[in-house]
Scaffold this motif. Structure first.
Motif, short mmCIF file in Angstrom:
data_model
loop_
_atom_site.label_atom_id
_atom_site.label_comp_id
_atom_site.label_asym_id
_atom_site.label_seq_id
_atom_site.Cartn_x
_atom_site.Cartn_y
_atom_site.Cartn_z
N LYS A 36 0.82 -1.20 0.00
CA LYS A 36 0.00 0.00 0.00
C LYS A 36 0.86 1.25 0.00
O LYS A 36 0.53 2.25 -0.66
N ARG A 61 3.64 1.67 -1.41
CA ARG A 61 4.26 1.93 -2.71
C ARG A 61 3.39 2.82 -3.59
O ARG A 61 3.89 3.45 -4.52
N GLU A 62 2.09 2.84 -3.30
CA GLU A 62 1.19 3.61 -4.15
C GLU A 62 1.53 5.09 -4.16
O GLU A 62 1.37 5.76 -5.19
N ASP A 63 1.98 5.63 -3.02
CA ASP A 63 2.37 7.04 -2.99
C ASP A 63 3.82 7.21 -2.58
O ASP A 63 4.21 8.23 -2.01
N LYS A 71 9.59 1.38 -10.55
CA LYS A 71 8.28 0.77 -10.35
C LYS A 71 8.14 -0.55 -11.10
O LYS A 71 7.46 -1.48 -10.64
#
Length: 427
Positions: free
Chosen positions: A370, A372-374, A396
């Motif tokens: 989670k 990694r999303e931001d 990414k």
């Protein structure tokens, strides 16, 4: 390359130069440009002089009672800096020039201020130097980052003596560029008293995509350009990189006994969060964390020598960023961060790695899915730091540091050929 023979005066004096007075070139130690008084004081006679400097402008990098600088090698855990203002430090350029009767009318100060204590990017107001009464004109007082038109009427010659660390996102060269822009516009002379580049032994990183030009990257150069400010100033003029392609009357006073293979250790912090030589050498790799949500240790005793985040709980090391001078409100303030400690990394490894993306890649893999999303936020600042839009996407996609670095090879080769005419020191 443009023909700048009429506007570019370069003093290339060798160790056998009979005209050199003062420190002997035959001594073998690196002699800084600011020590070579016989070469530049005559250029200041009868003129109003402004200086671009901060706390690093110690003439000759002199420390009383220390015969030579601690070498940077694998047997050195780190190279500590002398605190700014310590009585063992030698004289500041401003004091020396005034003692020698030079009419110093203004001081231009860069990011972090004339005394080097302000936070990164912090508003720094203009003031007066308490010791000498000379006005300090901050380049970080407004939003333009350049001198006002009125300030350009206060001097005839600008003398530059400031310790850079040779990285595209380190802002001192950008301030120098803006001052040179203004000097070209207002027909003022510029004299750069050259200093060694502590990261001058290699060139690495992507060349800046000029669509990503910003306050942390203003020239089409790699992240690590391997040049001194004197060499870079020559390149700015020769390549037409000054505003509107203007030419600048530039004189460079080179160092003696220096080459690009010299591993030169600084004597005091060039900015408040580079606290020792290990930080200076790791900076090219760990500064990328500024464009992520991961802390690089601002608010600790060793910023740029560690990294971590509260969500990286499987990591063996932890630290808590605190509010401290030079980092009043660091990222992840007062939160326990888990991550990696790079303070014990051998200097030989750091010296051989160049720009190392493995730290950011490791943090990206270590944080929760989670998280990694931001991880990169909007991604904008990370792209500005790398100067390239593909690095973040490659991380990414799971590419290795080596795979990403392979894309830089051609750009580095072309840049090194482009810079050759401007180099003052052997490689």
């Amino acid at each position: 390359m443009r023909d700048v023979s009429l506007t570019l005066s370069i003093l290339l004096l060798t160790a056998l130069s009979s005209g050199c007075k003062g420190p002997s070139a035959a001594s073998g130690r690196v002699i800084l440009g600011d020590e070579r008084f016989s070469e530049y004081l005559p250029l200041l006679e009868g003129k109003r002089v402004a200086i671009f400097a901060n706390q690093s402008a110690i003439v000759g990098d002199e420390i009383s009672g220390v015969p030579s600088r601690v070498p940077v090698d694998d047997n050195t855990v780190t190279v500590p800096f002398i605190p700014s203002g310590d009585p063992s430090l030698g004289a500041h350029l401003l004091d020396v020039l005034l003692e020698k009767g030079v009419n110093v009318t203004a001081i231009f100060s860069p990011e972090h201020g004339f005394r080097g204590t302000a936070d990164a990017g912090e508003h720094v107001g203009s003031s007066v130097d308490e010791k000498t009464g000379v006005p300090i004109l901050s380049l970080y007082e407004g939003s333009k980052g350049r001198p006002s038109d009125g300030s350009m009427d206060t001097f005839d010659v600008l003398v530059v003596d400031i310790q850079d660390v040779g990285l595209r996102y380190y802002t001192y060269y950008i301030s120098m560029q803006r001052l040179m822009d203004a000097c070209a516009e207002f027909d003022k002379e510029v004299i750069i008293l050259d200093r060694p580049n502590p990261n001058g032994f290699y060139v690495d990183g992507p060349v800046l995509d000029m669509e990503l030009r910003s306050g942390v990257g203003s020239l089409p150069i790699p992240i690590v350009h391997g040049m001194t400010l004197g060499e870079l100033g020559r390149m700015m003029v020769g390549e037409g990189w000054l505003k509107d392609g203007r030419e600048c009357a530039l004189t460079v006073i080179p160092c003696l006994n220096y080459s690009h293979s010299t591993l030169y250790s600084l004597i005091l912090a060039p900015s408040p969060n580079l606290k020792d030589m290990k930080a200076v050498l790791l900076y090219s790799s760990t500064c990328f964390f500024e464009g992520t949500k991961v802390s690089l240790g601002r608010g600790t005793d060793h910023p740029f020598e560690m990294y971590g985040h509260p969500d990286m709980k499987d990591q063996p090391f932890s630290f808590i960023p605190r509010s401290v001078p030079g980092a009043k409100n660091p990222p992840l303030l007062d939160r326990e961060c888990h991550g990696k400690d790079l303070r014990g990394k051998p200097l030989s490894e750091i010296l051989s790695e160049g720009v190392n993306l493995s730290y950011v890649i490791d943090a990206y893999k270590s944080i929760s899915e989670k998280g990694r999303e931001d991880f990169f936020g909007s991604g904008r600042f990370f792209n500005l730091l790398t100067g390239d839009r593909t690095v973040m996407e490659d991380i990414k996609e799971g590419k290795t540091s080596e795979e990403i670095r392979s894309k830089w090879t051609e750009g580095i080769y072309k840049f090194k050929k482009q810079r050759e005419p401007y180099l003052l020191y052997a490689e």
